[in-house]
Design an enzyme around this catalytic site. Structure first.
Site, mmCIF file in Angstrom:
data_model
loop_
_atom_site.group_PDB
_atom_site.id
_atom_site.type_symbol
_atom_site.label_atom_id
_atom_site.label_comp_id
_atom_site.label_asym_id
_atom_site.label_seq_id
_atom_site.Cartn_x
_atom_site.Cartn_y
_atom_site.Cartn_z
ATOM 1 N N ALA A 156 0.832 -1.211 0.000
ATOM 2 C CA ALA A 156 0.000 0.000 0.000
ATOM 3 C C ALA A 156 0.869 1.265 0.000
ATOM 4 O O ALA A 156 1.823 1.341 -0.761
ATOM 5 C CB ALA A 156 -0.986 -0.041 1.163
ATOM 6 N N CYS A 157 0.545 2.207 0.875
ATOM 7 C CA CYS A 157 1.247 3.501 0.845
ATOM 8 C C CYS A 157 2.730 3.381 1.153
ATOM 9 O O CYS A 157 3.486 4.327 0.927
ATOM 10 C CB CYS A 157 0.618 4.467 1.847
ATOM 11 S SG CYS A 157 -0.960 5.077 1.265
ATOM 12 N N SER A 158 3.157 2.261 1.704
ATOM 13 C CA SER A 158 4.581 2.103 2.020
ATOM 14 C C SER A 158 5.327 1.324 0.951
ATOM 15 O O SER A 158 6.495 0.968 1.158
ATOM 16 C CB SER A 158 4.742 1.421 3.376
ATOM 17 O OG SER A 158 4.228 2.246 4.388
ATOM 18 N N SER A 334 2.022 5.403 -2.294
ATOM 19 C CA SER A 334 3.447 5.192 -1.979
ATOM 20 C C SER A 334 4.364 6.212 -2.641
ATOM 21 O O SER A 334 5.521 6.365 -2.248
ATOM 22 C CB SER A 334 3.869 3.789 -2.405
ATOM 23 O OG SER A 334 3.998 3.681 -3.797
#
Ligand code: COA
Length: 374
Positions: A156-158, A334
């Site tokens: 996901a965002c990481s 990300s």
């Protein structure tokens, strides 16, 4: 012999089209009006809840977002459609994610003065993939003419920071000398543009980070001082889209098959987790967090970044210490912290240290401490 990972260069692809809060809210509120008038009788009878309008003031105050770039503006703003639309590409055409990933990667290669044939691996690190296989990374690898290997990863965002640590580990282990971490984030495809709580959040973009062994890197680069990753399971940010949805009676159109979140809980739970993690990891690396020259933080919410930066630096950070790209890019999953790094790092002096830091669904958090060389 083991390698020493550095960031040689970054690249950025920004779509030409963008949507302002004013345009977004006008379209959303037209949809609300139509919905409420179509259901006027049921609403009057108390059988259907009326939809509430969105507001430009709320969006900017609650998130810091003023506009976002998108790949398909017109249908998103059409109250009858409210989602991006693009022609399905044949197997012989470059896919959408690969196309924008290649554009970002080409810029990173050019800035590093690196020929694609000298790259060993491509990681496509993003929060959604256009298809399960063949991997987006392998398509990007082929389009760039890279002889090596590639695979997709999703945190996901990481995703991008997890990709940077993975690339750094290949270099530390001597398994690769030059690795491209590409993050094409077509977030408009998994955003529910009819959801008042989140319709303003995301934007489309692609970034690329070239992680290399210091032995082959250009003179000017960013030494990777240390990386740290963390995940803690949470349902507070979730997307249930997947191939098993074929079996579900409601198909793939249900709103839980798009991005959903408990924004308040995310805010409260993730801020302390990330701030503590930065301080602990800086300490382990022998870095006084208050001496970090710049924080390139994940771009989800301006208030979250203010609080994290304040806890880490010990004072309210200014735009120079913790730059924002959220205002014009929105949350680009990300890619956010990489855009901030790409646009706001050239002015730092040799020896300056900084932190690229992401956080989001999973929960996940990833940090990359860097020092400018050359
Ligand atoms: N327009 C106008 N008002 C709105 C609105 C909109 N689009 N959306 C919600 N509201 C209203 C709510 O109904 C609520 O009203 P009430 O107080 O009368 O009940 C009020 O605004 C506050 O809503 P809330 O959802 O609590 O807002 P918030 O201040 O928490 O801000 C986020 C929402 C999403 C911007 C914020 O929680 C956030 O950014 N959280 C972190 C998210 C994150 O990092 N996610 C990671 C994703 S990768």
């Amino acid at each position: 012999m083991t390698g020493r990972p550095v960031i040689s260069a970054t690249g950025l692809f920004t779509p030409d089209q963008s949507i302002s809060n004013e345009e977004l809210v006008a379209s959303f509120n037209a949809y609300v009006e139509r919905h409420n008038s179509e259901h006027a009788e049921a609403i009057a009878a108390g059988e259907v809840e009326p939809l509430q309008p969105s507001s430009v003031e709320f969006i900017e105050k609650a998130s810091g977002i003023k506009s976002r770039h998108v790949l398909s503006k017109e249908p998103i703003l059409d109250p009858e459609v409210m989602k991006p639309r693009w022609k399905e590409r044949t197997n012989d055409e470059l896919s959408h994610m690969a196309e924008i990933g290649v554009a970002a990667a080409e810029e990173a290669l050019e800035r590093a003065g690196r020929n694609a044939k000298d790259v060993d691996a491509v990681l496509c690190a993003a929060s959604n993939m256009e298809r399960p296989y063949p991997a987006m990374a392998i398509e990007i690898q082929q389009a760039l003419g890279i002889d090596g290997f590639g695979f997709d990863m999703n945190v996901a965002c990481s995703s991008a920071t997890f990709g940077i640590q993975t690339a750094a580990d290949y270099i530390r282990a001597g398994n690769a000398c030059s690795v491209l971490v590409v993050s094409p984030e077509i977030t408009s495809g998994h955003l529910n543009w009819r959801d008042r709580d989140s319709h303003f959040i995301f934007g489309d973009v692609a970034t690329a980070v070239l992680v290399e062994d210091a032995a082959i890197a250009p003179d000017a680069h960013w030494e990777v001082l240390g990386t740290k990753l963390k995940t803690v399971f949470s349902n507070n940010i979730r997307n249930n889209f997947g191939f098993l949805n074929r079996a579900s009676p409601e198909g793939q159109e249900g709103s839980d098959k798009l991005f959903v979140q408990e924004g308040r809980k995310v805010f409260k739970e993730v801020v302390p987790m990330v701030a503590d993690m930065i301080i602990e990891e800086a300490d382990r690396l022998g870095i006084d967090p208050q001496t970090l020259r710049r924080l390139w933080l994940h771009q989800a919410n301006a208030g979250m970044n203010r609080l994290i930066a304040q806890r880490v630096l010990g004072h309210e950070a200014d735009a120079d210490e913790s730059p924002t790209v959220l205002d014009t890019y929105g949350n680009t999953s990300s890619a956010g912290s990489i855009i901030a790094f790409h646009l706001h790092s050239d002015d730092l002096a040799e020896g300056d240290t900084g932190l690229i830091c992401s956080f989001g669904a999973g929960y996940s958090a990833g940090m990359v401490f860097v020092r400018k060389v050359g």
